[in-house]
Design a protein around this motif. Structure first.
Motif, PDB file in Angstrom:
ATOM      1  N   GLY A 122       0.826  -1.197   0.000  1.00 21.09           N
ATOM      2  CA  GLY A 122       0.000   0.000   0.000  1.00 21.09           C
ATOM      3  C   GLY A 122       0.856   1.240   0.000  1.00 21.09           C
ATOM      4  N   ALA A 123       0.178   2.380  -0.075  1.00 19.72           N
ATOM      5  CA  ALA A 123       0.844   3.672  -0.111  1.00 19.72           C
ATOM      6  C   ALA A 123       0.391   4.520   1.063  1.00 19.72           C
ATOM      7  CB  ALA A 123       0.524   4.397  -1.423  1.00 19.72           C
ATOM      8  N   SER A 124       1.341   5.204   1.707  1.00 21.54           N
ATOM      9  CA  SER A 124       1.050   6.137   2.786  1.00 21.54           C
ATOM     10  C   SER A 124       0.275   5.446   3.919  1.00 21.54           C
ATOM     11  CB  SER A 124       0.299   7.353   2.224  1.00 21.54           C
ATOM     12  OG  SER A 124       0.256   8.400   3.151  1.00 21.54           O
ATOM     13  N   ALA A 125      -0.928   5.926   4.248  1.00 19.89           N
ATOM     14  CA  ALA A 125      -1.719   5.254   5.279  1.00 19.89           C
ATOM     15  C   ALA A 125      -2.076   3.836   4.862  1.00 19.89           C
ATOM     16  CB  ALA A 125      -2.981   6.052   5.567  1.00 19.89           C
ATOM     17  N   GLY A 258       3.613  11.130  -1.755  1.00 18.70           N
ATOM     18  CA  GLY A 258       2.447  10.869  -2.586  1.00 18.70           C
ATOM     19  C   GLY A 258       2.683  10.843  -4.082  1.00 18.70           C
ATOM     20  N   HIS A 259       3.901  10.558  -4.537  1.00 16.18           N
ATOM     21  CA  HIS A 259       4.155  10.653  -5.969  1.00 16.18           C
ATOM     22  C   HIS A 259       3.400   9.617  -6.803  1.00 16.18           C
ATOM     23  CE1 HIS A 259       7.428   7.896  -4.633  1.00 16.18           C
ATOM     24  NE2 HIS A 259       7.278   7.338  -5.825  1.00 16.18           N
ATOM     25  N   LEU A 260       2.976   8.502  -6.206  1.00 22.89           N
ATOM     26  CA  LEU A 260       2.176   7.542  -6.974  1.00 22.89           C
ATOM     27  C   LEU A 260       0.792   8.100  -7.306  1.00 22.89           C
ATOM     28  CD1 LEU A 260       2.951   4.082  -5.314  1.00 22.89           C
ATOM     29  CD2 LEU A 260       3.945   5.085  -7.376  1.00 22.89           C
ATOM     30  N   ASN A 261       0.366   9.095  -6.567  1.00 21.07           N
ATOM     31  CA  ASN A 261      -0.929   9.708  -6.835  1.00 21.07           C
ATOM     32  C   ASN A 261      -0.830  10.843  -7.858  1.00 21.07           C
ATOM     33  OD1 ASN A 261      -3.679   9.329  -6.124  1.00 21.07           O
ATOM     34  ND2 ASN A 261      -3.666  11.229  -4.955  1.00 21.07           N
ATOM     35  N   ARG A 262       0.395  11.090  -8.353  1.00 23.55           N
ATOM     36  CA  ARG A 262       0.621  12.142  -9.349  1.00 23.55           C
ATOM     37  C   ARG A 262       1.458  11.578 -10.492  1.00 23.55           C
ATOM     38  NH1 ARG A 262       1.976  14.295  -4.389  1.00 23.55           N
ATOM     39  NH2 ARG A 262       4.173  14.326  -4.951  1.00 23.55           N
ATOM     40  N   PRO A 263       0.933  10.588 -11.195  1.00 23.71           N
ATOM     41  CA  PRO A 263       1.743   9.901 -12.210  1.00 23.71           C
ATOM     42  C   PRO A 263       2.129  10.773 -13.391  1.00 23.71           C
ATOM     43  CG  PRO A 263      -0.541   9.174 -12.317  1.00 23.71           C
ATOM     44  CD  PRO A 263      -0.408   9.988 -11.065  1.00 23.71           C
TER      45      PRO A 263
END
Length: 285
Positions: A122-125, A258-263
């Motif tokens: 997972g990512a972050s939280a 959060g870079h996976l949320n800004r591809p």
């Protein structure tokens, strides 16, 4: 790419299945959890959908978990569309994750997934929830993931202050310095519904001791370059190493949280997912 939303659990959550784009079966599998401070996010955000599509294209069947979110904290803007089920703090998201994990194992043959090559991440939280779910699997002597993938995780409610180059980088980019002690502690207090003191390891996995990590699966952590939460992932990686576990901690150059949320912002998301895809492909039956 086909999608097969499959209901599970009494809370009405779903796991969205992204079949691997390969002819050979069975494939590696990944149970994946998006981030959002425990109280936001959904399986349509890039951190969930883009990640799942990319890894499915690379040969892994991805199971994206639409876990229950914690109550919306004061001052947070309510989502345009609220989830169609109750909000609940810990252990709701963790319980949903474990339910999804058991569902995938039970349906592995139907899904075309090799249960011996099933990972979690997972990512972050969401990375916190995944890491904590693994500790709960260990506690209850259930099948463990073959691999744990964590992207810029938050793993400590009270993390040490960043020092040296990280502190200097955060000072130079104040817009990236958004995870100070009060913000992080408040996020966890909202998730827990109370104090972080004596919280269960499933909620704060970074507190696990060397002795509690002796069975932890191989783990790859990709941290943000200018991200205060990096301190907690470095701490967790050191403890895993001290426990004799296989762990790799990578700092993705030039990234903040959060870079996976800004591809669409450069190549960072693609680089991180290429790291994940390589580790998943390397899993042996």
């Amino acid at each position: 790419m086909s999608e097969n939303p499959t209901p599970y659990g009494a809370a009405g959550g779903v796991v969205r299945v992204y079949p691997a784009r390969v002819l050979d079966r069975p494939t590696p599998g990944l149970v994946w959890l998006h981030g959002g401070g425990f109280a936001a996010g959904d399986i349509d955000m890039p951190e969930a959908d883009y990640v799942a599509r990319t890894l499915a294209d690379a040969g892994t069947t991805v199971l994206s978990v639409d876990y229950r979110l914690a109550p919306l904290p004061d001052g947070w803007e309510a989502p345009v569309t609220e989830p169609g089920r109750e909000r609940a703090g810990y252990p709701a998201a963790s319980d949903d994750t474990l339910t999804a994990w058991e569902w995938v194992l039970a349906e592995a043959a139907t899904l075309g997934v090799d249960p011996a090559r099933l990972a979690i991440g997972g990512a972050s939280a969401g990375a916190n929830i995944a890491a904590g779910a693994v500790l709960r699997l260990i506690e209850t002597d259930r099948q463990l993931p073959a691999l744990v993938l964590l992207a810029y995780p938050t793993l400590l409610a009270e993390q040490p202050e960043p020092e040296g180059d990280l502190r200097a980088a955060l000072d130079a980019r104040p817009e990236a310095d958004r995870f100070g002690p009060d913000a992080v502690r408040g996020m966890y207090e909202n998730y827990l519904g109370g104090s972080v003191v004596n919280a269960p390891l499933g909620a704060i996995p970074g507190l696990a001791s060397v002795e509690e990590l002796t069975e932890y699966p191989p783990t790859l952590i990709v941290a943000g370059d200018v991200d205060e939460l990096r301190v907690s992932s470095e701490h967790f990686a050191r403890t895993l190493a001290a426990a004799g576990r296989e762990v790799e901690h990578v700092i993705e150059p030039g990234t903040d949280h959060g870079h996976l949320n800004r591809p669409d912002e450069g190549d960072a998301a693609s680089l991180t997912l290429a790291r994940f895809a390589a580790r998943l492909t390397a899993l042996t039956p």
